[in-house]
Design a protein around this motif. Structure first.
Motif, PDB file in Angstrom:
ATOM      1  N   LEU A 168      23.594  28.133  56.207  1.00 44.78           N
ATOM      2  CA  LEU A 168      23.406  26.992  57.099  1.00 44.78           C
ATOM      3  C   LEU A 168      22.291  27.275  58.100  1.00 44.78           C
ATOM      4  O   LEU A 168      22.056  28.424  58.466  1.00 44.78           O
ATOM      5  CB  LEU A 168      24.708  26.699  57.854  1.00 44.78           C
ATOM      6  CG  LEU A 168      25.243  27.836  58.736  1.00 44.78           C
ATOM      7  CD1 LEU A 168      24.817  27.659  60.186  1.00 44.78           C
ATOM      8  CD2 LEU A 168      26.744  27.958  58.640  1.00 44.78           C
ATOM      9  N   TYR A 192      22.688  24.092  53.633  1.00 43.20           N
ATOM     10  CA  TYR A 192      23.171  23.085  54.576  1.00 43.20           C
ATOM     11  C   TYR A 192      22.264  23.068  55.816  1.00 43.20           C
ATOM     12  O   TYR A 192      22.166  24.052  56.550  1.00 43.20           O
ATOM     13  CB  TYR A 192      24.600  23.396  55.029  1.00 43.20           C
ATOM     14  CG  TYR A 192      25.546  23.874  53.948  1.00 43.20           C
ATOM     15  CD1 TYR A 192      25.748  23.141  52.774  1.00 43.20           C
ATOM     16  CD2 TYR A 192      26.257  25.071  54.096  1.00 43.20           C
ATOM     17  CE1 TYR A 192      26.615  23.596  51.796  1.00 43.20           C
ATOM     18  CE2 TYR A 192      27.131  25.518  53.127  1.00 43.20           C
ATOM     19  CZ  TYR A 192      27.314  24.784  51.962  1.00 43.20           C
ATOM     20  OH  TYR A 192      28.167  25.235  50.992  1.00 43.20           O
ATOM     21  N   SER A 193      21.586  21.961  56.044  1.00 48.03           N
ATOM     22  CA  SER A 193      20.774  21.760  57.258  1.00 48.03           C
ATOM     23  C   SER A 193      19.671  22.801  57.395  1.00 48.03           C
ATOM     24  O   SER A 193      19.492  23.414  58.445  1.00 48.03           O
ATOM     25  CB  SER A 193      21.647  21.783  58.522  1.00 48.03           C
ATOM     26  OG  SER A 193      22.677  20.831  58.448  1.00 48.03           O
ATOM     27  N   TRP A 317      28.951  22.843  63.649  1.00 53.09           N
ATOM     28  CA  TRP A 317      29.851  23.486  62.692  1.00 53.09           C
ATOM     29  C   TRP A 317      30.802  22.544  61.973  1.00 53.09           C
ATOM     30  O   TRP A 317      31.162  22.784  60.816  1.00 53.09           O
ATOM     31  CB  TRP A 317      30.637  24.585  63.392  1.00 53.09           C
ATOM     32  CG  TRP A 317      29.831  25.837  63.558  1.00 53.09           C
ATOM     33  CD1 TRP A 317      29.164  26.252  64.675  1.00 53.09           C
ATOM     34  CD2 TRP A 317      29.600  26.843  62.575  1.00 53.09           C
ATOM     35  NE1 TRP A 317      28.522  27.442  64.441  1.00 53.09           N
ATOM     36  CE2 TRP A 317      28.771  27.839  63.162  1.00 53.09           C
ATOM     37  CE3 TRP A 317      29.997  27.006  61.242  1.00 53.09           C
ATOM     38  CZ2 TRP A 317      28.341  28.969  62.465  1.00 53.09           C
ATOM     39  CZ3 TRP A 317      29.572  28.134  60.554  1.00 53.09           C
ATOM     40  CH2 TRP A 317      28.755  29.095  61.161  1.00 53.09           C
ATOM     41  N   TRP A 320      29.134  21.427  58.920  1.00 54.37           N
ATOM     42  CA  TRP A 320      28.929  22.488  57.938  1.00 54.37           C
ATOM     43  C   TRP A 320      30.222  22.852  57.239  1.00 54.37           C
ATOM     44  O   TRP A 320      30.220  23.198  56.056  1.00 54.37           O
ATOM     45  CB  TRP A 320      28.297  23.705  58.619  1.00 54.37           C
ATOM     46  CG  TRP A 320      26.918  23.404  59.143  1.00 54.37           C
ATOM     47  CD1 TRP A 320      25.998  22.568  58.573  1.00 54.37           C
ATOM     48  CD2 TRP A 320      26.324  23.903  60.345  1.00 54.37           C
ATOM     49  NE1 TRP A 320      24.854  22.536  59.349  1.00 54.37           N
ATOM     50  CE2 TRP A 320      25.025  23.331  60.437  1.00 54.37           C
ATOM     51  CE3 TRP A 320      26.753  24.772  61.338  1.00 54.37           C
ATOM     52  CZ2 TRP A 320      24.160  23.616  61.493  1.00 54.37           C
ATOM     53  CZ3 TRP A 320      25.898  25.063  62.387  1.00 54.37           C
ATOM     54  CH2 TRP A 320      24.620  24.495  62.461  1.00 54.37           C
ATOM     55  N   GLU A 323      30.576  20.317  54.601  1.00 52.40           N
ATOM     56  CA  GLU A 323      29.644  20.547  53.497  1.00 52.40           C
ATOM     57  C   GLU A 323      30.080  21.729  52.634  1.00 52.40           C
ATOM     58  O   GLU A 323      29.867  21.727  51.416  1.00 52.40           O
ATOM     59  CB  GLU A 323      28.228  20.765  54.023  1.00 52.40           C
ATOM     60  CG  GLU A 323      27.593  19.522  54.628  1.00 52.40           C
ATOM     61  CD  GLU A 323      27.625  18.327  53.681  1.00 52.40           C
ATOM     62  OE1 GLU A 323      27.312  18.497  52.485  1.00 52.40           O
ATOM     63  OE2 GLU A 323      28.002  17.226  54.132  1.00 52.40           O
TER      64      GLU A 323
END
Length: 337
Positions: A168, A192-193, A317, A320, A323
């Motif tokens: 992330l 993620y991101s 968070w 995340w 995800e």
């Protein structure tokens, strides 16, 4: 796929904002000698509680011991694949890590997979640095994660040799870089991101800012000065062809406040809500643009990828964790193939 309407000027401003304010989002047994690559070895391994284990592996490349948190299957542990789960800019050395901020321990409790979470790597991008830095030495994470650690884990955990990797924020870029550095090593990659464009002026500004704000290190020691070819060599967008054959999952929120951007829904140790919404929103808008660009590049190359672009979500968070859950079927599919 929806596009993000950011002009180049606005995008540049957002990336510079990332460089300046990322720190606001970072929350405050006996040895078993088993050789790995070039002198690396398993130093210790013990059960902490339940399915959670602590391992220490000596990295010859970095000349130091690396602590790992390992989630193991509850039963019939032999023959499970391995998911490397990387932390963000703090490298797991602070409170902003997968075990403290998410339900990863519970979520993987019924999954047939070993989950390995390094507890170091602050501001390093989990890459090999070209020079020693006064602040953090010379990180050699690419060598550790792709050459030293896998054979040690495969023996110690009796795995089936299949691997996936997820990360992330900072490490969402790293997992893509690690995959292009060693095509075929990871069957699945989840980002993620993150931002795959590391060699553009805006991308370099963001990377340099994250490195310095997290560790006070100089990114010239990581990939060289602005014109260094290492920046393009490590750029996942420019090297996307090397992702062919890998099961891919990409995600990013929009930057707009959503379900986890309220006082009652914030994760423990999260930054002040105003920072999560404003700073975290700006950062997530930038990673959204990056994610869209990479998804379009992959589509142009006819490389399949699962892409999730929700209409809300900041750089935090709660999203995340969602995800991690959402991406697992994709990651698991790659581990089975």
């Amino acid at each position: 796929m929806a596009r993000v309407s950011l002009t180049s000027a606005v995008a540049r401003g957002v990336f510079l904002l990332i460089a300046l304010v990322v720190p606001l989002l970072v929350a405050p047994a006996g040895a078993v000698a088993r050789p790995g690559d070039a002198g690396s070895y398993l130093k210790s391994m013990k059960r902490t509680s339940g399915d959670l284990w602590t391992m220490t592996v000596h990295s010859a490349a970095m000349g130091q011991d690396i602590p790992l948190q390992v989630l193991r299957p509850s039963a019939n542990r032999a023959g499970a694949p391995t998911l490397y789960l990387l932390n963000g800019a703090g490298g797991g050395e602070d409170k902003a890590n997968w075990l403290r901020q998410t339900d990863a321990l519970r979520f993987f409790g019924d999954k047939f997979v070993n989950v390995v979470i390094p507890q170091k790597g602050i501001g390093s991008y989990y890459t090999d640095w070209i020079s020693r830095d006064p602040a953090i030495g010379r990180p050699m994470w690419q060598t550790f994660l792709t050459r030293e650690l896998p054979p040690i884990l495969d023996r110690a955990l009796n795995t089936n040799g299949r691997r996936a990797i997820a990360g992330l924020s900072m490490s969402a870029t790293s997992v893509l870089q690690l995959a292009i550095s060693s095509p075929g090593l990871y069957r699945s990659v989840a980002s993620y991101s993150g931002c795959a464009r590391t060699s553009t002026p805006e991308g370099q500004a963001a990377v340099r800012g994250i490195v310095f704000s997290a560790s006070q290190a100089n990114a010239d020691n990581m990939w060289g000065p602005v014109a260094s070819p290492v920046w393009t060599h490590r750029d996942p967008y420019l090297n996307a062809e090397k992702l062919r054959g890998t099961t891919l999952y990409l995600s990013s929120g929009s930057g707009l406040a959503g379900r986890y951007d309220t006082v009652d829904s914030q994760a423990p140790g999260a930054p002040p809500l105003i920072d999560q919404v404003t700073v975290g929103g700006a950062i997530e808008a930038a990673t959204r643009s990056c994610t869209v660009n990479l998804a379009e590049k992959l589509r142009a190359l006819r490389i399949p990828a699962t892409v999730h672009l929700p209409t809300t979500g900041t750089h935090s968070w709660g999203y995340w964790q969602d995800e991690l859950h959402r991406s697992w079927p994709t990651v698991a599919r790659g581990l089975r193939s």
